[in-house]
Design a protein around this motif. Structure first.
Motif: not given
Ligand SMILES: *Cc1c(COP(=O)(O)O)cnc(C)c1O
Length: 368
Positions: A299-303, A328-336, A355-365
């Motif tokens: 997350l730090e690396a993503m700013g 956006h995350l929920l649309d990708d099936g990730i509930l936080i 964790t990878s799915a979460f990070l990838d989805s957030l990066r796309r967001y």
């Protein structure tokens, strides 16, 4: 306001219009919103629980051991090993989740006309526990970065003189543990008003190396209580077992308010079986901690701005629109979890794949 069928009932005035606790329970691929262990219960633990519960079933015609003697012995042994502080079974109390233990504590030490203090943003249940026992809830304050200093906590306790003060360490939702000097200062300030000091260590097993547990402070502090739970590190959220350690006299106080036989024989059997396998379960804790640290780094690396975490989740800021990111995350099936703090979200550390799915989805967001 719309009329609800509840309005027709002679409900307590302070309950009118209130909402019950309700984190979403959605069936999606990655459920990372309530800090459960996302690993399945290991097969050997499932086997042990099944056989212990089977044995208990044969005696369900009888009330369970009201004193849950074996469970208290096993919890004391676990805490002693985990924190390197000797804890005896007489110092242990347990309930159906640490939620019930906290309710017992407030029933015994707060109650009508008394007050409970905590420091938001913190666990959203604290004001609800206070309401449930007819106590006033005093929301203290934190620094803008959500940390707490010894001096500030002590000053606030001296100013408000609550009957019970709850410190959440590691804090939910921010994830950071308190230095013991903060707990010590809180206890010293609380001595003047004979305030009970509760340290909620629901995530204690996930703390960073070198971060001590408040269990170290129990000796010589008769009004200090440390609560723990099997819901998180033990992968037993569905089993409903929480517990606390304190001076033995505190457990006697809680005996006055518990309902008889509050811990069922099935619950006791399941919890004892899980404790017999603490080692394998704590192996998963180490895996989860590795993903937790990975989330902070990435997350730090993503700013973004993750807060230091001693828990199995990470609280992070730096989002332009937290709710849009959450959707956006929920649309990708990730509930936080959106805890309602602008620009911030909280995510549970799951398996490496989750964790990878979460990070990838957030990066796309962020790159949308
Ligand atoms: C999850 C959590 C608990 C645990 O509640 P249980 O009733 O034991 O499941 C307690 N305190 C905090 C701060 C939590 O986040």
């Amino acid at each position: 306001m719309t009329q609800s069928p509840l309005d027709a009932l002679p409900i307590r005035e302070e309950l009118r219009g209130q909402q019950p606790y309700g984190a979403p329970q959605l069936n999606v691929a990655a459920m990372l919103n309530v800090n459960e262990t996302t690993y399945d219960v290991p097969t050997e633990v499932v086997e042990a629980i099944s056989s212990q519960v089977r044995a208990a079933a044969q005696r369900l015609n009888r009330y369970p051991d009201r004193e849950f003697t074996l469970l208290r012995e096993k919890l004391a042994a676990f805490l002693s090993a985990e924190s390197a502080v000797p804890v005896t079974p007489e110092q242990i109390w347990a309930g159906n989740g640490s939620n019930e233990v906290m309710q017992h504590i407030l029933q015994a030490f707060a109650g009508p006309g008394r007050s409970v203090m905590a420091f938001p943003p913190t666990y959203s249940m604290y004001p609800l526990y206070a309401r449930g026992v007819y106590s006033d809830y005093i929301p203290g304050t934190r620094s803008p970065d959500f940390t707490q200093s010894a001096q500030d906590v002590a000053d606030q306790i001296r100013r408000h003189r609550p009957h019970v003060v709850i410190l959440c360490s590691p804090n939910n939702p921010t994830g950071t543990a308190l230095d013991l000097e903060v707990v010590e200062a809180a206890y010293r300030a609380a001595e003047e008003s004979e305030t009970m000091v509760v340290v909620d260590e629901a995530y204690g097993e996930f703390r960073q190396p070198g971060t001590p547990s408040a269990l170290q402070l129990l000796e010589g502090r008769p009004r200090l209580i440390v609560t723990r739970t099997m819901s998180k590190a033990f992968a037993m959220a569905g089993g409903r077992v929480g517990y606390m350690a304190a001076a033995a006299a505190v457990t006697d106080a809680l005996r006055l308010v518990r309902l008889p036989y509050h811990l069922s024989a099935v619950t006791q059997a399941a919890a004892c079986a899980a404790l017999d396998h603490a080692e394998v379960l704590m192996g998963n804790v180490e895996r989860i901690k590795a993903q937790r640290d990975r989330i902070v780094t990435e997350l730090e690396a993503m700013g973004l701005t993750p807060h230091p975490s001693d828990a199995n989740f990470v609280f992070f800021g730096g989002l332009d629109d937290a709710h849009a990111a959450w959707e956006h995350l929920l649309d990708d099936g990730i509930l936080i979890r959106d805890v309602g703090i602008p620009g911030h979200l909280r995510v549970t550390a799951g398996t490496p794949e989750e964790t990878s799915a979460f990070l990838d989805s957030l990066r796309r967001y962020l790159n949308r």
